[in-house]
Design a protein around this motif. Structure first.
Motif, mmCIF file in Angstrom:
data_model
loop_
_atom_site.group_PDB
_atom_site.id
_atom_site.type_symbol
_atom_site.label_atom_id
_atom_site.label_comp_id
_atom_site.label_asym_id
_atom_site.label_seq_id
_atom_site.Cartn_x
_atom_site.Cartn_y
_atom_site.Cartn_z
ATOM 1 N N HIS A 8 0.865 -1.185 0.000
ATOM 2 C CA HIS A 8 0.000 0.000 0.000
ATOM 3 C C HIS A 8 0.895 1.225 0.000
ATOM 4 N N GLU A 21 -5.252 9.978 3.610
ATOM 5 C CA GLU A 21 -6.520 9.267 3.804
ATOM 6 C C GLU A 21 -7.719 9.994 3.195
ATOM 7 N N GLU A 41 -7.185 4.684 -3.853
ATOM 8 C CA GLU A 41 -6.239 3.789 -3.178
ATOM 9 C C GLU A 41 -5.142 3.475 -4.181
ATOM 10 N N THR A 42 -3.905 3.435 -3.734
ATOM 11 C CA THR A 42 -2.814 3.080 -4.641
ATOM 12 C C THR A 42 -1.960 1.977 -4.023
ATOM 13 N N HIS A 43 -1.478 1.089 -4.878
ATOM 14 C CA HIS A 43 -0.627 -0.019 -4.457
ATOM 15 C C HIS A 43 0.505 -0.190 -5.462
ATOM 16 N N HIS A 64 -10.004 -0.174 -12.348
ATOM 17 C CA HIS A 64 -8.608 -0.326 -11.946
ATOM 18 C C HIS A 64 -7.740 0.320 -13.028
ATOM 19 N N ALA A 77 -4.171 1.906 -9.189
ATOM 20 C CA ALA A 77 -5.037 2.889 -8.549
ATOM 21 C C ALA A 77 -6.488 2.445 -8.708
ATOM 22 N N THR A 78 -7.233 2.544 -7.614
ATOM 23 C CA THR A 78 -8.654 2.202 -7.615
ATOM 24 C C THR A 78 -9.396 3.261 -6.792
ATOM 25 N N ARG A 121 -11.385 4.802 -3.866
ATOM 26 C CA ARG A 121 -11.482 4.444 -2.442
ATOM 27 C C ARG A 121 -12.957 4.346 -2.099
#
Length: 98
Positions: A11, A16, A21-23, A40, A94-95, A97
């Motif tokens: 992650h 926040e 969200e990024t991974h 995605h 990236a998705t 949140r």
């Protein structure tokens, strides 16, 4: 951070309150993912090329080269990401949140 057979998912540190969200995903084999109804977006940041495909052949595979981006639509469902030449690769995912 999580380890799976053939990949490590980390992650990354967006605030926040950011809407995504990024991974970072280090792939040494195959990364198996599922959109779970969400868009995605992947960017290949290490390695020459990656292949994004459907494990059920529901859509045509896409080859992505270094620094290119690919969008996997929410309707795609399950997907796989592999190195096109077998060498280790890294993608940023990236998705939204939720």
């Amino acid at each position: 951070m999580s380890e799976d057979e053939g990949c490590t998912v980390t992650h990354t540190g967006l605030h926040e309150l950011e809407p995504i969200e990024t991974h970072a995903i280090d792939i040494r084999g195959t990364y198996h993912g599922n959109t779970n109804g969400e868009l995605h977006v992947f960017n290949l940041v290490e390695g020459r090329s990656a292949r994004v495909s459907s494990p059920t052949d529901a859509w045509e595979p896409r080859e992505v080269h270094y620094a290119e981006t690919v969008f996997v639509p929410a309707s795609a469902g399950a997907f796989d990401v592999t190195s096109a030449d077998g060498s280790p690769i890294r993608i940023l995912e990236a998705t939204p949140r939720v």
